[in-house]
Design an enzyme around this catalytic site. Sequence first.
Site: not given
Ligand SMILES: *Cc1c(COP(=O)(O)O)cnc(C)c1O
Length: 381
Positions: A54, A106, A179, A204
């Site tokens: 951890r 999102y 983000d 992604k």
């Molecule tokens: C998928 C996504 C998230 C969340 O990410 P996870 O890995 O699914 O928890 C947050 N912001 C955007 C723009 C995303 O496409």
Amino acid sequence: MTLPNDLKPSTIAAQAGGAIDRQSGGVVPPLQPSTTFLRDEDYRLVNPDNIYLRDNSDIVRIAENVLARLESAEETLLFPSGMAAIAALFRTTPTGASVVVQSGIYWGTTKWLRDFCSRRQIALHEVDAADPKALDEACAVHAPYLVFIETPSNPWLKTTDFAHAATCAHRVGALLAVDSTAATPVLQKPLELGADIVMHSATKAINGHSDVLAGVLATSAPAAKVWTEIKADRHDAGAVIGPFEAWLLLRGIRTLPLRVKQMCRSTQAIAEYLSAHPKVTDVYYPGLASHPGHAIAATQMQGGYGSLFSFLVKGGGPEALAVVGRLKLFHRATSLGGVESLVEHRHTIEPHTGIPESLIRASVGIEDTDDLITDLDKALG
Ligand SMILES: *Cc1c(COP(=O)(O)O)cnc(C)c1O
């Protein structure tokens, strides 16, 4: 192996920042799943860098260093998902403070934030941050602790000017977090234009093979209070990524710049093709000159506009679903940024968020551009 400092992203990625396996001589770094690490007869750690999984993991550190170099960040932290990264960031908000968050982003972020903020007595202000005046006013009126934007946004592909957002936030002493998932570190670097923290869902395009869940936060100020709090939260609350996931992620990152290049090229061609199609009423992609965010995207993105876009089909829900149903190459599935192309009928997934029934969101993979256009052409009829 340490690589020179002045390398281009594709070199850093392809060589995993110089990571190899010293012990075996392997050209890829090893996967060490051990949760605990030995001490010698004198109770000294055999490797002073590693105590407990951890706290420490070589492969997580390697992946974080590569991501830091790609993002032009001083430090990055990996999390077991994008949402875990977002949660660690927002958990630093003092109880009773306010936050300004871009609207129409999102859905998972919005949903979690509404619940979290109400439980923690944090005032959540959802604002159309792509409108500079609205963001200016929200910052001035609410004096938030944190401003959170998503650009390009999902599923509307709105483009928020992050240099302007940083000015708005910093004027009132707020932090700016971006983000940047849909752009990847290859196409935009918000830290260089004033953002305090950049977040990605590495699930992604960063991983890119639809087989790892991961999230990342990056900063250029690792001594800042918010960063030390995030680090402590990750460690103490335990939202750490496992070594196998970090190993797979690093493997995916090796081809990130190459994949992003091909994906951007195809998406631009597909968006242009769809814009001229009689059965399509609108296309949302920042690479199109007709897109309201194009001018800003052109200044803050380099090398393309990403692999995510949405379009509206003439008619309504049944027509959009029929098009989606006829596709043979685009998989009908949520998510984005993988090597395989995906489509999603957003209204079916989130009917309560005001998404038009005729909207189809697509993520373009690395297949042949003409094959993808032919698939869409046949499906549109
Ligand atoms: C998928 C996504 C998230 C969340 O990410 P996870 O890995 O699914 O928890 C947050 N912001 C955007 C723009 C995303 O496409």
